[in-house]
Write an enzyme that holds these catalytic residues in place. Sequence first.
Site, PDB file in Angstrom:
ATOM      1  N   CYS A   1      -7.024  -7.122   3.128  1.00 54.53           N
ATOM      2  CA  CYS A   1      -7.452  -7.840   1.929  1.00 54.53           C
ATOM      3  C   CYS A   1      -8.320  -6.952   1.042  1.00 54.53           C
ATOM      4  O   CYS A   1      -8.984  -6.048   1.506  1.00 54.53           O
ATOM      5  CB  CYS A   1      -8.239  -9.119   2.236  1.00 54.53           C
ATOM      6  SG  CYS A   1      -7.415 -10.205   3.389  1.00 54.53           S
TER       7      CYS A   1
ATOM      8  N   ARG B   1      -3.914  -3.062   0.004  1.00 54.90           N
ATOM      9  CA  ARG B   1      -4.595  -3.650   1.155  1.00 54.90           C
ATOM     10  C   ARG B   1      -3.952  -4.946   1.619  1.00 54.90           C
ATOM     11  O   ARG B   1      -4.329  -5.506   2.654  1.00 54.90           O
ATOM     12  CB  ARG B   1      -6.063  -3.926   0.809  1.00 54.90           C
ATOM     13  CG  ARG B   1      -6.816  -2.701   0.374  1.00 54.90           C
ATOM     14  CD  ARG B   1      -8.193  -3.079  -0.091  1.00 54.90           C
ATOM     15  NE  ARG B   1      -9.067  -3.346   1.030  1.00 54.90           N
ATOM     16  CZ  ARG B   1      -9.803  -2.436   1.636  1.00 54.90           C
ATOM     17  NH1 ARG B   1      -9.788  -1.198   1.214  1.00 54.90           N
ATOM     18  NH2 ARG B   1     -10.566  -2.748   2.644  1.00 54.90           N
TER      19      ARG B   1
ATOM     20  N   TRP C   1      -4.037 -10.217   2.855  1.00 54.07           N
ATOM     21  CA  TRP C   1      -3.092  -9.891   3.931  1.00 54.07           C
ATOM     22  C   TRP C   1      -3.432 -10.889   5.034  1.00 54.07           C
ATOM     23  O   TRP C   1      -4.505 -10.836   5.620  1.00 54.07           O
ATOM     24  CB  TRP C   1      -3.288  -8.456   4.410  1.00 54.07           C
ATOM     25  CG  TRP C   1      -2.291  -8.040   5.431  1.00 54.07           C
ATOM     26  CD1 TRP C   1      -1.061  -7.489   5.202  1.00 54.07           C
ATOM     27  CD2 TRP C   1      -2.440  -8.120   6.860  1.00 54.07           C
ATOM     28  NE1 TRP C   1      -0.433  -7.231   6.399  1.00 54.07           N
ATOM     29  CE2 TRP C   1      -1.253  -7.607   7.437  1.00 54.07           C
ATOM     30  CE3 TRP C   1      -3.444  -8.567   7.719  1.00 54.07           C
ATOM     31  CZ2 TRP C   1      -1.044  -7.532   8.813  1.00 54.07           C
ATOM     32  CZ3 TRP C   1      -3.233  -8.498   9.089  1.00 54.07           C
ATOM     33  CH2 TRP C   1      -2.042  -7.983   9.611  1.00 54.07           C
TER      34      TRP C   1
ATOM     35  N   ASN D   1     -12.940 -10.374   3.244  1.00 53.09           N
ATOM     36  CA  ASN D   1     -12.068  -9.401   3.903  1.00 53.09           C
ATOM     37  C   ASN D   1     -12.597  -9.228   5.322  1.00 53.09           C
ATOM     38  O   ASN D   1     -13.758  -8.880   5.499  1.00 53.09           O
ATOM     39  CB  ASN D   1     -12.138  -8.075   3.114  1.00 53.09           C
ATOM     40  CG  ASN D   1     -11.542  -6.888   3.852  1.00 53.09           C
ATOM     41  OD1 ASN D   1     -11.937  -5.753   3.627  1.00 53.09           O
ATOM     42  ND2 ASN D   1     -10.589  -7.117   4.725  1.00 53.09           N
ATOM     43  N   GLY D   2     -11.755  -9.497   6.318  1.00 54.43           N
ATOM     44  CA  GLY D   2     -12.191  -9.360   7.708  1.00 54.43           C
ATOM     45  C   GLY D   2     -11.722 -10.547   8.524  1.00 54.43           C
ATOM     46  O   GLY D   2     -10.805 -11.273   8.113  1.00 54.43           O
TER      47      GLY D   2
ATOM     48  N   GLU E   1       7.961   9.375  14.122  1.00 55.15           N
ATOM     49  CA  GLU E   1       7.626   9.138  12.717  1.00 55.15           C
ATOM     50  C   GLU E   1       8.878   8.773  11.912  1.00 55.15           C
ATOM     51  O   GLU E   1       8.835   7.905  11.041  1.00 55.15           O
ATOM     52  CB  GLU E   1       6.926  10.389  12.142  1.00 55.15           C
ATOM     53  CG  GLU E   1       6.578  10.347  10.671  1.00 55.15           C
ATOM     54  CD  GLU E   1       5.651   9.198  10.251  1.00 55.15           C
ATOM     55  OE1 GLU E   1       5.083   8.500  11.102  1.00 55.15           O
ATOM     56  OE2 GLU E   1       5.531   8.987   9.026  1.00 55.15           O
TER      57      GLU E   1
ATOM     58  N   LYS F   1       9.240   5.311   9.874  1.00 56.42           N
ATOM     59  CA  LYS F   1       9.578   5.223   8.445  1.00 56.42           C
ATOM     60  C   LYS F   1      10.714   4.230   8.244  1.00 56.42           C
ATOM     61  O   LYS F   1      10.668   3.385   7.365  1.00 56.42           O
ATOM     62  CB  LYS F   1      10.003   6.589   7.876  1.00 56.42           C
ATOM     63  CG  LYS F   1       8.917   7.604   7.652  1.00 56.42           C
ATOM     64  CD  LYS F   1       7.913   7.274   6.580  1.00 56.42           C
ATOM     65  CE  LYS F   1       6.785   6.418   7.022  1.00 56.42           C
ATOM     66  NZ  LYS F   1       5.635   6.783   7.635  1.00 56.42           N
TER      67      LYS F   1
ATOM     68  N   GLU G   1       9.648   0.515   8.985  1.00 51.63           N
ATOM     69  CA  GLU G   1       8.664  -0.009   8.020  1.00 51.63           C
ATOM     70  C   GLU G   1       9.330  -0.537   6.750  1.00 51.63           C
ATOM     71  O   GLU G   1       8.931  -1.564   6.223  1.00 51.63           O
ATOM     72  CB  GLU G   1       7.700   1.114   7.582  1.00 51.63           C
ATOM     73  CG  GLU G   1       6.574   1.379   8.540  1.00 51.63           C
ATOM     74  CD  GLU G   1       5.686   2.531   8.054  1.00 51.63           C
ATOM     75  OE1 GLU G   1       4.460   2.370   8.093  1.00 51.63           O
ATOM     76  OE2 GLU G   1       6.202   3.588   7.645  1.00 51.63           O
TER      77      GLU G   1
ATOM     78  N   HIS H   1      16.163   7.193  30.997  1.00 49.51           N
ATOM     79  CA  HIS H   1      15.319   6.217  31.697  1.00 49.51           C
ATOM     80  C   HIS H   1      15.244   4.898  30.944  1.00 49.51           C
ATOM     81  O   HIS H   1      14.234   4.194  31.023  1.00 49.51           O
ATOM     82  CB  HIS H   1      13.922   6.810  31.914  1.00 49.51           C
ATOM     83  CG  HIS H   1      13.957   8.083  32.689  1.00 49.51           C
ATOM     84  ND1 HIS H   1      14.233   8.143  34.032  1.00 49.51           N
ATOM     85  CD2 HIS H   1      13.814   9.366  32.275  1.00 49.51           C
ATOM     86  CE1 HIS H   1      14.236   9.396  34.433  1.00 49.51           C
ATOM     87  NE2 HIS H   1      13.987  10.164  33.378  1.00 49.51           N
TER      88      HIS H   1
ATOM     89  N   LYS I   1      -1.276  -1.075   3.230  1.00 49.40           N
ATOM     90  CA  LYS I   1      -1.524   0.369   3.230  1.00 49.40           C
ATOM     91  C   LYS I   1      -2.735   0.712   4.088  1.00 49.40           C
ATOM     92  O   LYS I   1      -2.776   1.746   4.732  1.00 49.40           O
ATOM     93  CB  LYS I   1      -1.751   0.814   1.784  1.00 49.40           C
ATOM     94  CG  LYS I   1      -1.983   2.288   1.601  1.00 49.40           C
ATOM     95  CD  LYS I   1      -0.680   3.027   1.571  1.00 49.40           C
ATOM     96  CE  LYS I   1      -0.865   4.522   1.619  1.00 49.40           C
ATOM     97  NZ  LYS I   1       0.183   5.163   2.405  1.00 49.40           N
TER      98      LYS I   1
HETATM   99  C1  G6P Z   1      -1.157   1.268   8.043  1.00 48.80           C
HETATM  100  C2  G6P Z   1      -0.257   1.970   7.038  1.00 48.80           C
HETATM  101  C3  G6P Z   1       0.305   3.247   7.652  1.00 48.80           C
HETATM  102  C4  G6P Z   1      -0.819   4.148   8.145  1.00 48.80           C
HETATM  103  C5  G6P Z   1      -1.748   3.394   9.106  1.00 48.80           C
HETATM  104  C6  G6P Z   1      -3.004   4.192   9.384  1.00 48.80           C
HETATM  105  O1  G6P Z   1      -0.403   0.790   9.086  1.00 48.80           O
HETATM  106  O2  G6P Z   1       0.789   1.124   6.642  1.00 48.80           O
HETATM  107  O3  G6P Z   1       1.071   3.943   6.684  1.00 48.80           O
HETATM  108  O4  G6P Z   1      -0.284   5.250   8.786  1.00 48.80           O
HETATM  109  O5  G6P Z   1      -2.169   2.157   8.528  1.00 48.80           O
HETATM  110  O6  G6P Z   1      -3.737   4.300   8.194  1.00 48.80           O
HETATM  111  P1  G6P Z   1      -4.773   5.426   7.892  1.00 48.80           P
HETATM  112  O7  G6P Z   1      -5.267   5.134   6.513  1.00 48.80           O
HETATM  113  O8  G6P Z   1      -5.843   5.311   8.930  1.00 48.80           O
HETATM  114  O9  G6P Z   1      -4.058   6.744   7.968  1.00 48.80           O
END
Ligand code: G6P
Length: 609
Positions: A2, A27, A76, A102-103, A482, A486, A489, A505, A604
């Site tokens: 948020c 956020r 969020w 926020n929290g 990764e 990607k 996501e 396995h 994000k």
């Molecule tokens: C969220 C974002 C990711 C990011 C992760 C860690 O899940 O969607 O893209 O890698 O947080 O965020 P940071 O800001 O700590 O790299």
Amino acid sequence: MCGIIGYVGPSDSTPILLACLKKLEYRGYDSSGVGVLDHHSHLIVRKSKGKIKNLEEVLKGEPLPFSNVGISHTRWATHGLPTDINAHPHVNNAGTIAVVHNGIIENYAPLREKLKKQGCYFVSQTDTEVIAHLISVLYKGDLKQAVQKAIAQLKGAFAIAVISKDHPDLMIAARVGSPLIIGLGDKENYIASDVPAILDRTRRVIYLKDGQMAVITMDKVDVFTFAGQKVTPKVDTVSFTVSAAQKEGYDHFMLKEIHEQPQGLANMLKNRLPSGKLNLEGLDVSDKVLASVKKITVIACGTAYHAGLVGKYIIEDLARLTTEVDTSSEFRYRNAIIDKHTLVVAVSQSGETADTLAAVREAKAKGAKIISICNVVGSSLARESDGVLYTHAGLEIGVASTKAYTAQLMMFYLLGIKLAQVRQTAKPARLKDLIKQLQRVPDHQKSLLEQKAAILKIAEANSHFGCFLYLGRNINYPTALEGALKLKEISYIPAEGYAAGEMKHGPIALIDEYRAVVCVAVQSHVYEKMISNIQEIRARKGNVIAVATQGDKDIAHHVDYVLTVPAIDELLTPLLAIIPLQLMAYYVAVKRGNDVDQPRNLAKSVTVE
Ligand code: G6P
């Protein structure tokens, strides 16, 4: 997560709040809202489910009156569905007090029951609503005192902003755990969840500390501890600039950010390797300490965690130093063996990830030195670390991280070289050669981006698969993780990253003609092993997309599609192998019609546990 924005000043608050709020949409974006105090002492709230553009539509239909004080929020969801009702601000039953938050309020359930018995009725499913009612029942004419008494009863993490119709000239802010800053303008003041949101309005900021609250009017900001003691806050002048958040002709920020990687890395190398000599300004840990440290522990989340996994291979290879990597959320609860001989490297694009911050505090308490690899200048993580290696990759808006990842990787290479130099664990000629090859990476990445038409074709040809497996070995095992992250996501296709050697396995059971398997098979000492794994997949009719080294004539015989990357030292291959996987994920998501920059359910920056 948020995002929170508050404004008090001579201008009309609503347009200012909305403009700043849009910069916080990273956020969370499942609903948003705004609450203002008009000149007739009315508290008026508008909310909408969905992104801020929906709120703007609501405001077009029902405009808010001119107001000098307002708070706003982009959500969020944690407690309660993303609905209009659950959107913030939340108000008390009399409609006189509004709160954005926020929290997470961990004890919201007992508080809710208690407040119900006191006659409050709840309209939302959120934890936040208890704060509005709590302040309301404790209010005896002094808003600051009521907020202070209310927060004394809250457990969990929170950053809040509060306004009341009985106090039309002020707003109150408080924080524990979640970030909150106060922006100081000229006869106007702001509250924000982060600095970039208000940077084009003011550069003078107060970073509110945990356990502090503030009473903010047009021309005054008073900061107090929760116990009520007045403190003199430090006012920082932020010097960094935020590049204009424009797509510059690209369809999405993610695509723009993928294309920014060569330039970002070139800038980084220019700053960090002026005339070939390493400059790790900000590290702030002496060579003596680096030479004597016994262990490195990397903590991070999401994509940054994958960068940390690559970092392990780099540091162990170059510096011969035991390196463990943990997700912050696991680290913080596992009683890790950390002491003053451990160097903790916290990696975070935002520097605001709640779990990473908590993990750092845990490691600090155990005596470790903390350095962070961070993108956002002045973030909470940067401020809490002993040393900071800024990646300076520029503002990253796409929720799926791309340019921040390769910048984090580059920083690990530089850190690995530094550690190897002070520990004398690698031949100078080897390090010199690595530096030379690192300097070619931006050009290699550029040439890879020029192949995007071919990658688009492969992505489109495979976008119908309902399940992807990503396999890699050794330093490209994290590349597989990764690549899979990607894809899932932004395309929402189930995608699993695996160490290729582990395939037998379990994951091999998934393979049939309906699966796509992406194999990172660049030239390396494990190349032959990857080829054997590919054969095993082909024998089970799996469709194979390989990432291979240019000039590998053999691989086409074993696979359905080949994405090639330039030849480079094996240790550096993750910097190249990830580029086609980022592009492939992007094109698959676009083909499926998804919102690439703001994928569902994600944010994000994850500022809640
Ligand atoms: C969220 C974002 C990711 C990011 C992760 C860690 O899940 O969607 O893209 O890698 O947080 O965020 P940071 O800001 O700590 O790299």
